[in-house]
Each structure stands twice: as structure tokens, then as C-alpha cells.
Enzyme design. Structure first.
Site, PDB file in Angstrom:
ATOM      1  N   GLU A 166       0.808  -1.281   0.112  1.00 24.88           N
ATOM      2  CA  GLU A 166      -0.065  -0.011   0.060  1.00 24.88           C
ATOM      3  C   GLU A 166       0.845   1.188   0.042  1.00 24.88           C
ATOM      4  OE1 GLU A 166      -3.223  -0.088  -0.347  1.00 24.88           O
ATOM      5  OE2 GLU A 166      -3.670  -2.004   0.499  1.00 24.88           O
ATOM      6  N   ARG A 170       0.284   3.686  -3.184  1.00 23.83           N
ATOM      7  CA  ARG A 170      -0.255   4.955  -3.100  1.00 23.83           C
ATOM      8  C   ARG A 170       0.740   6.266  -2.934  1.00 23.83           C
ATOM      9  NH1 ARG A 170      -5.911   3.971   0.515  1.00 23.83           N
ATOM     10  NH2 ARG A 170      -5.600   1.724   0.345  1.00 23.83           N
ATOM     11  N   GLU A 435     -12.344  -0.061  -9.837  1.00 22.19           N
ATOM     12  CA  GLU A 435     -12.024  -1.219 -10.967  1.00 22.19           C
ATOM     13  C   GLU A 435     -13.166  -1.221 -12.188  1.00 22.19           C
ATOM     14  OE1 GLU A 435     -11.950  -1.982  -7.664  1.00 22.19           O
ATOM     15  OE2 GLU A 435      -9.994  -1.851  -7.517  1.00 22.19           O
ATOM     16  N   THR A 521      -1.212   0.599 -10.234  1.00 28.39           N
ATOM     17  CA  THR A 521      -2.370   0.083 -10.059  1.00 28.39           C
ATOM     18  C   THR A 521      -3.207   1.041  -9.236  1.00 28.39           C
ATOM     19  OG1 THR A 521      -3.448  -2.285  -9.238  1.00 28.39           O
ATOM     20  CG2 THR A 521      -1.902  -1.258  -8.008  1.00 28.39           C
TER      21      THR A 521
END
Ligand SMILES: *[C@@H]1O[C@H](CO)[C@@H](O)[C@H](O)[C@H]1NC(C)=O
Ligand SMILES: *[C@@H]1O[C@H](CO)[C@@H](O)[C@H](O)[C@H]1NC(C)=O
Length: 538
Positions: A166, A170, A435, A521
Site C-alpha cells: 500500500e 499510493r 475497478e 495500480t
């Protein structure tokens, strides 16, 4: 380790393969994973606090009702401007009530942090929003964000365990993307400082990194629920774009060397029937439990193989070959069509048992296959992957329109009685995940079929109607009812992903063109590294 991780080891409770659809016997609860998409923790605290009258970001206006939005927004530019207003609304509220915290609790009107971030005021929403603000031309907001990062972003004081995955997608991803858009080297220094703190995770016999780092103790560990101390495929397989880019910019190979080792292990290890299980032991280099998924725990591993090839301007052929082989096996073993209407979907595999379930997360494959199709030289192959993308885009759309809110659930199932709907109450929630609209964004760019823009707009109307509160946007607990219950979390990926893809779908193609930029992503775009001049090298 907080309570929510104290879950039974899956492999011991696993149902033997019954040959049936898995719904009769409820499968053991696995952690709601891909913490990028935190869920368990977020659902814990629905706020009891009533809205504070008059204290919301008044001048931003109240939610428009569904009818207004349906009729008044036929023009793309109007739709795009509306998305920009949504961005401003979420941002202003974060700034007002939670500035510096990782996320906003829009109903409680206070800061929020998920355990993936450790304990610290590290402004995840600011870093995640940065490139979206820049792309939207919200320059005052962008400057505020930059200023906060320059002055305050510092992980050295964070206590508790940070998720390597993460933090990478991010924070490192958000900072590098901002650098890619601006050439502002402050972002590189910040990204490097964070990456250096993650280095203890790579101190394993195989080089496969661990999941969590304790910055204070300089130690690393794995999730205690993961099969036999294993690392997670989607976590250690989703570092390459960021680490390679960081090495390139800093001219220091320490980061890309770590990636080369992971690649070596994955390349040489024996797959299970061609498939990559989601668990790999970093000490022994052996697979853990044989769970295979393009949803949680697997997903972005496949995405990063393809994108490593794309970002290298097709030079990383090893990544493409690994990708092709993995997808081929997935298609053969896990691609199904529903009995009722022949909706295509990817199931999951647990040992030898097939679970006929698709996660909202797994809808990211639409975008992946679409961009693959666009880049395949062989016309047959290109056509094949476009069809796959179209079919699954449609399935994910069905999961949206079969709810009362027209927002899709966390997971949906396919059985004799169910088709693209959630069955258990535990999978009916929506936490502002991107998504599905991400997939439609790619489909729009690649096919120019208007329906994808319209599907996106319908989703925007629904999110505005059901997820907006006076204090910001919130997830909802049940997409199958119009009397929504809010989970009181405005996820940072609303800014990084949902709002960015939505803005881009209503923009022209030259805003972040797909042949020049590859999205990590978390939807942070990085420049294709061998575009233009370098292309003559080989
Ligand atoms: C950043 O630097 C690159 C390479 O020098 C250049 O091509 C690009 O235009 C610059 N971008 C900005 C926003 O200044
Ligand atoms: C970074 O990438 C560029 C290609 O865009 C390449 O020419 C350069 O050699 C790379 N630098 C390093 C240090 O890897």
C-alpha cells in the site's frame, strides 16, 4: 496486530472439493483483502454522529438528484465538469475536517486511518489526490497539496506496521507520478526516503519481500493470517513499476535490483498447472496454499507483468512471456460463462475447488485486456483479448444494474439461482472502488463505443446520489437498497482512481494518452520510458 487479523488459518478450514457451487456451505471467512481496498476496518465504525447542520461545505451545493443529473448532462464537457466538482467537494471536505490525516470520515467529520498506514498523520489522501488535481487543472488545490508534502510528509515517525504494498502503490506511486507530470524533484526525494524505509522487507533468504515494515524497529513481518507465513502474490508482485522508475530517476539500482530478484524467483519456480498461487513462502521459496485469483490477493501481479512490458515500450519481453503464460492458464481453468445468460466471468480456485465468485476488484481485468489488445501485433490475439475485455465489461456492468442503487457489490456470484449478484450480506457493500469504471474508461479509449461513457455517467450519478454526504463521499453497506447506510470512510483511492478515471473518460484522448503513460495500480500515471528518442536504440 489488531483483532481484525486474528482469523483462522484458511487451509485448515477449507471445505473439501464437493464439485458443487460453493454457496451451500459458506466458505470460511477470509480477510477482506487487498488492503489497498480496506474493508473490514472501514466497516467497523459507522458513525453515530448526526450530520452537523449548516457546517458542511455549504457553497459546494447539495447533492443533485438523479433526475437532474440524468437530463441536464448530455454533453461530455458538462459531465467532465461535474466530475471535477465532485473532486472539489471531496477535497474541500477532507481539507476542512481531516487535513493531514490519511483519510476523512465524512459523517463524523474527522480524520481516519486504516491499519495499513501504521500510526501516523501521513496524508494518504493528499498524496493520492496530487496527480488528479494536476490533471484536472485544480492548481490552487494542487499547490496546497504540494506544500503539505514538502513540509510535512514524513514516515520516520510512523509507529506500528506499514503495508509495503500500500505504501508503494499510493505514496511512492503518487509521488513519482507527480514527478513525472512536473519534473519537481522534491517528489523524488520524498519517494526515495519512503522506499528506503521499506528496505527491511527485502531481507529474506529468497529476496521475496515481507508484507509489513515497522519503521521504528526497522523490522519486517508477514500478515499473521497468511498461509504458513507466506507473502502475497499481489503484494510482492506489485512493486516493479515504482521501484524501477525510482531507480531510473535516482540513477541508483538498489530498487530495481530488488525487483530483478523477485522476477528471477517467479520466473524459475514451478507453477501449479501453469497457475500462480496467491501465497509464496519468502524463506523457502515454496508455494503456500493453492488459492488462485484475478481478484483479491492475485490481481495486480498480472497487471504489473503486462505493464512492465508496456512501460518498457515492449522491451521487457520476459514480463510479457510470463504474462501470456499466466493468462493462458487462467483462461483455460478459470474462465466460465453463466448458465442463465452466458455472462463471462473469472472464477477463483481454492485447492481443487472452483468458487464461482468474482470480486469487484477482479473487474480490473477489463482494462488490462483492453490495453493488451491495443498493444498486440497479432490481429487474432488482439481480437481475442478485446472480446474478453468486452464480455467481462458487460458482466461487471450487469453486477451494477442488478442492484437498487446501480452500484455494484464487493463480490458477485454465479450459481443456478444467482447471476452476477451478491449472495451473502457480507459482500453487498461498496467502498468507492474504481475497478469497474477503470475498465470502462479503457474500453472507451480503445473502442470509442459511446455505451462505455454512458455506463460511467450512470455510475457517477449513482455515487453522487448514494455515496455523497454533507461532509464528503462515503462507502455504503448495501448496494441492494436505496435507503443507504454509510460506512463513514472517504477512501483515498476515490481521489487517486475513481475520480481520475471518471475525469479522463469524459476528456479527450490527449489528456494522459495511453501510448505515453502507464497507470500504476492506484491510477498514478508514469511515463513510458523509451518513448520518442530512445526508441531507435534497438
Ligand atoms: C520534464 O522533463 C522532460 C525531459 O527533460 C521534458 O521532456 C518534459 O517536457 C518536462 N516536463 C515538464 C512538465 O516540464
Ligand atoms: C532511464 O531510462 C532511460 C530511458 O527512458 C534510459 O535511457 C536511461 O539509461 C535510464 N537510466 C538509468 C540510470 O537506468
Amino acid at each position: 496486530m489488531p483483532d481484525q487479523f486474528a482469523l483462522p488459518a484458511l487451509h485448515r478450514l477449507q471445505q473439501p472439493d464437493s464439485g458443487h457451487h460453493p454457496l451451500g456451505a459458506e466458505s470460511p471467512r477470509r480477510p477482506e483483502f487487498r488492503w489497498k481496498r480496506t474493508t473490514r476496518e472501514d466497516r467497523k465504525g459507522e458513525s453515530a454522529a448526526p450530520p452537523i447542520p449548516g457546517s458542511a461545505a455549504e457553497n459546494l451545493g447539495s447533492p443533485l438528484n438523479r433526475i437532474d443529473l440524468k437530463s441536464g448532462y448530455d454533453q461530455n464537457s458538462d459531465r467532465r465538469d461535474f466530475i471535477k466538482k465532485m473532486m472539489k467537494f471531496g477535497w474541500e471536505n477532507y481539507k476542512k475536517y481531516a487535513w493531514g490525516s490519511n483519510e476523512l470520515k465524512p459523517i463524523s467529520r474527522t480524520g481516519h486511518s486504516a491499519s495499513i498506514f501504521g500510526n501516523g498523520e501521513t496524508g494518504a489522501s493528499i498524496v493520492d489526490a496530487l496527480d488528479t488535481l494536476h490533471i484536472m487543472g485544480l492548481m490552487d488545490e494542487y499547490e496546497d497539496a504540494r506544500q503539505w508534502i514538502a513540509m510535512n510528509l514524513d514516515f520516520t515517525k510512523t509507529s506500528g506496521d506499514l503495508s509495503v504494498f500500500e505504501t508503494n502503490i499510493r505514496f511512492i506511486g503518487g509521488l513519482l507520478s507527480a514527478y513525472g507530470l512536473t519534473n519537481d524533484t522534491m517528489y523524488v526525494d520524498k519517494a526515495k526516503a519512503i522506499a528506503n524505509l521499506l528496505m527491511p522487507a527485502f531481507e529474506t533468504p529468497t529476496g521475496i519481500p515481507l508484507a509489513l515494515v515497522n519503521v521504528q524497529r526497522k523490522t519486517a513481518s508477514n500478515w499473521n493470517w497468511a498461509s504458513g507465513g507466506a507473502s502475497i502474490l499481489s503484494e510482492f508482485g506489485t512493486l516493479q513499476l515504482e521501484f524501477d522508475y525510482l531507480s531510473n530517476i535516482t540513477k541508483n539500482s538498489i530498487y530495481s535490483d530488488k525487483m530483478a530478484r523477485i522476477r528471477e524467483v517467479l520466473q524459475s519456480i514451478q507453477k501449479v498447472d501453469g497457475l500462480y498461487p496467491n501465497y509464496l513462502n519468502p524463506k523457502t521459496g515454496k508455494w503456500g496454499q493453492h488459492h488462485v485469483s484475478v481478484g483479491a490477493l492475485g490481481d495486480s501481479f498480472y497487471e504489473y507483468l503486462l505493464k512492465s512490458w508496456l512501460i518498457s515500450d515492449h522491451r521487457d519481453v520476459q514480463a510479457k512471456q510470463m504474462y501470456d503464460e499466466a493468462i493462458d492458464a487462467l483462461e483455460k481453468k478459470l474462465l466460465f460463462k453463466s448458465e442463465q445468460n452466458q455472462l463471462w466471468y473469472f472464477a477463483e480456485k481454492k485447492g481443487s475447488r472452483i468458487e464461482h465468485k468474482m470480486d469487484h476488484l477482479a473487474c480490473f481485468v477489463v482494462g488490462m485486456f483492453a490495453i493488451q489488445s491495443k498493444n498486440e501485433k497479432n490481429p487474432e490475439k488482439s481480437k481475442h483479448f478485446l472480446e474478453l475485455a468486452e464480455k467481462i465489461a458487460d458482466t461487471c456492468h450487469e453486477s451494477y444494474i442488478r442492484t437498487e442503487t446501480h452500484i455494484g457489490p464487493e463480490s458477485f456470484r454465479f450459481t443456478r439461482d444467482a447471476e452476477a449478484v451478491a449472495v451473502s450480506n457480507r459482500e453487498k457493500y461498496y467502498i468507492l472502488r474504481p475497478e469497474v469504471v477503470e475498465g470502462w474508461f479503457y474500453m472507451w479509449r480503445i473502442t470509442k463505443n459511446q455505451k462505455y461513457r454512458d455506463w460511467c455517467w450512470d455510475a457517477a450519478v449513482s455515487v453522487e446520489q448514494y455515496c455523497r454526504t454533507d461532509g464528503g463521499y462515503s462507502g455504503i453497506r448495501n448496494v441492494y437498497t436505496k435507503s443507504v447506510s454509510h460506512d463513514d470512510v472517504q477512501q483515498s483511492f476515490l481521489f487517486a482512481e475513481w475520480l481520475k478515471y471518471m475525469y479522463l473518460v469524459f476528456s479527450e484522448d490527449d489528456v494522459v494518452p495511453l501510448d505515453k503513460w502507464v497507470f500504476n495500480t492506484e491510477a498514478h500515471p508514469f511515463p513510458v520510458r523509451f518513448s520518442s528518442a530512445d526508441a531507435s536504440l534497438n
